[in-house]
Every structure is written in C-alpha cells, then in structure tokens.
Design a protein around this motif. Sequence first.
Motif, short mmCIF file in Angstrom:
data_model
loop_
_atom_site.label_atom_id
_atom_site.label_comp_id
_atom_site.label_asym_id
_atom_site.label_seq_id
_atom_site.Cartn_x
_atom_site.Cartn_y
_atom_site.Cartn_z
N LEU A 25 14.16 6.53 -7.86
CA LEU A 25 14.37 5.86 -6.54
C LEU A 25 15.44 6.24 -5.93
O LEU A 25 16.24 6.92 -6.43
N THR A 68 9.24 8.07 -11.94
CA THR A 68 9.73 7.92 -10.40
C THR A 68 11.08 7.85 -10.49
O THR A 68 11.92 7.14 -11.12
N HIS A 111 10.89 6.38 -2.84
CA HIS A 111 10.81 6.94 -4.18
C HIS A 111 10.05 8.37 -4.25
O HIS A 111 9.10 8.55 -3.50
N ALA A 159 8.47 1.32 -5.69
CA ALA A 159 7.45 2.10 -6.71
C ALA A 159 6.36 1.04 -7.06
O ALA A 159 6.86 -0.01 -7.30
N VAL A 173 10.48 4.15 -14.04
CA VAL A 173 11.52 4.49 -13.22
C VAL A 173 12.50 5.33 -14.14
O VAL A 173 13.17 4.52 -15.25
#
Length: 363
Positions: free
Chosen positions: A289, A287, A278, A208, A214
């Motif tokens: 993952l 995001t 992602h 990402a 994240v």
Amino acid sequence: MTTTTPPGGQPRKKPSDEEYGALRARAALWAGASVLITNPLGLVLIQHVDYRDTCLLPGGAVDEGESPAHAAAREVREELGVTTAADRGLAVDWVSAEGFGARPALRFPGEIVHVFDGGSWDEDRIAEIRLPDHEITGIEFVEPALLPDLLAPSDARRALSALRARINSAGTVLLENGLPLAPTVLDRLAVLRTARAEHAFPWHDGPAPHERTVTRAQGWLFAPDGRVLVLLDPETGAARLPGGPPVAGDRGDWASTLVRAAEEQAAARPVSPLLLGHLTDPRTLHTHLRWAAAFTGITTPSPDLPGGLRPTRVLATPEQATELVGRGKPAAAQLAAVHRGRHHLNIPRAAPQPVTELPRRTG
C-alpha cells in the motif's frame, strides 16, 4: 621596460607576450566533453567501443579552437546520429595523471572534462539513434549501480557524480578525479551504488481487493513546502519511503502500520493518511500500500537499530524521490497519484531544489 616590485623584494621584469605564452603552453591540458543521457526509467546510456575494453558515455576530445559545448553536441551527432544541444552543464572534472592511469608514452598532462546533461530520451528519440560504421559497436541503457563494472574507475565516478548532481538540482558541480569538491548527502552516502528496486508490479489507484495479502504500508510524507521524507541507508546508499510490514499490534489497520513504522524509523508522525493506491505482485498476490500524508513531530531518532545504522533522513521533491527510490513504468502512474494526493491535502508543489538532510539531533 615595465617592471613590478613585490613587497620587500627586487624589481622583476614583466614577461613579454611570447614569454608569457610559452609559460602557459607548458601548463597546457587536454580537454574533453561527455554527455549524460538517460531513458524514462532512469537508466544511463553507455557506448561499447572497439578501441578499449571498457564502455564510455557519449563524448570525446575537444578539438583545437572548439568550445566544450560544441564538442559535446558534435560527438553525440557523430556517435549516435542525433542532433542535440549541450546547453546545461552537470560537472567539470579535473583528471590528474594519477587518476587517469595513463601509460607513460601518452605523456598525459591532465585533463578537464565537461559533463553535459543530454536529458531523458523517450522511445521515439532512442529510435533515431544511428551508429557509425566504426568505433561505436553498440549502446545500452544500464542501471547506475552497474557503471563501476562497465566503465573505467574514473569515468564511473564522474558519471555517478554527474547523475547525482542532476537529481539533486544543484547546478554544475566541480570534481577532482570524479569526486565532488563539495560532497552532498547523496555523494557522501554514495547513493545509486546499489541497484534501485524496479517497480515491476503494476500500480493500481485506490484500495486493494480484500483477497489480497498486504505485506507493506509505505507513505509519501509531505513537509509544508511540498517535499517528501526519504530514508537513505548509510551502509548501502539505497533509498526508500518510510513504512514497513505490519505487526500484530497494528490489528490489521494499515494506516496504523504506516504511522508506527514512520515514527520508529524516522521520528516523524503522519497526520490523517490518505490511501493513494497499491502495487500487487501478480505471482503471490501480495500487495504494497502507498499513502500520502503531511507529517509533524520531527524529533531526534532513538539510537541506531539493532544490527544496522539508523537511516539518514532527507527531504526531496516527489520527482527526486521517484528517481532515488525506484524505477519502472508504474513509477509515473504512482507519481501522478502522489500529486493528486498532495493537491487533496492542500500542500503546494515543491520547487526544484537540492536534497536536504535533516539533522540527526533536534532542539
């Protein structure tokens, strides 16, 4: 005159063909056939009809002298205008008078309903559908979790059991009033009763961008035979991949987030996780993952988590996992990345097989 003598009993006359035929005729049942059709998102085709207030799968009554397979193909042709073969059975359901809920005037004797696999129809096949000028007023593709709201109770149970059998690669299953005689883990937990998460976020291969936050790290964790670990919620039937949100102790190391969460949730340890890509929420830039890894150390999980039951651990092929975990167009791109990661990890492709529950206790 032929007679038979039961042990310790009196001789009895063998019935004539006429007598035997009359005896069997008194036990005659109705016969029906239906077809389970999905689209590439795993949504189920249902029909709105003008003669009842609930929807139906394509199908209908088996005519006199007709085979169930022929009836299924005929009904799809008559109701949807599409020619298809009915050559793979998913379920055979015994429907009792009590389960059917028939009005007394129908004199319902019971019915055997065969459910056939109509496959997954792409946009071109769906565009071929032509509805008749009566009976079928419309069609739609719906999330399996909505079937109990749209179909009669016995029809919804049958459709969901047949869909689980298709996902489970278990062959034709036997049902009574829509419920399997030999329930699998998918049946026992009523998987698909909760709507699957739609993969509305676009899939991106690779890491990402640094400006993205994240919020979750999850893994496609491979067993030596190429199947992956999936967690099923015993309270909702929802499926998910191992993993979760980061905590302070992970110190921004997302691979460590995956390893920690997998050990906590599934008592399995990912080995050398490989980042696949992602999913990013375009509204928040958050995001998720996705990693691939072999896993080792399946052990007895710790006691149930506070506030909820410990997830049920199962092994499924990546294709089965995709159908259980979520849906949406990005799912195909993610699945392709999963197989690239599997190949990189030198793990074989899993053969089609039933989903397997891992024991709650080991050793």
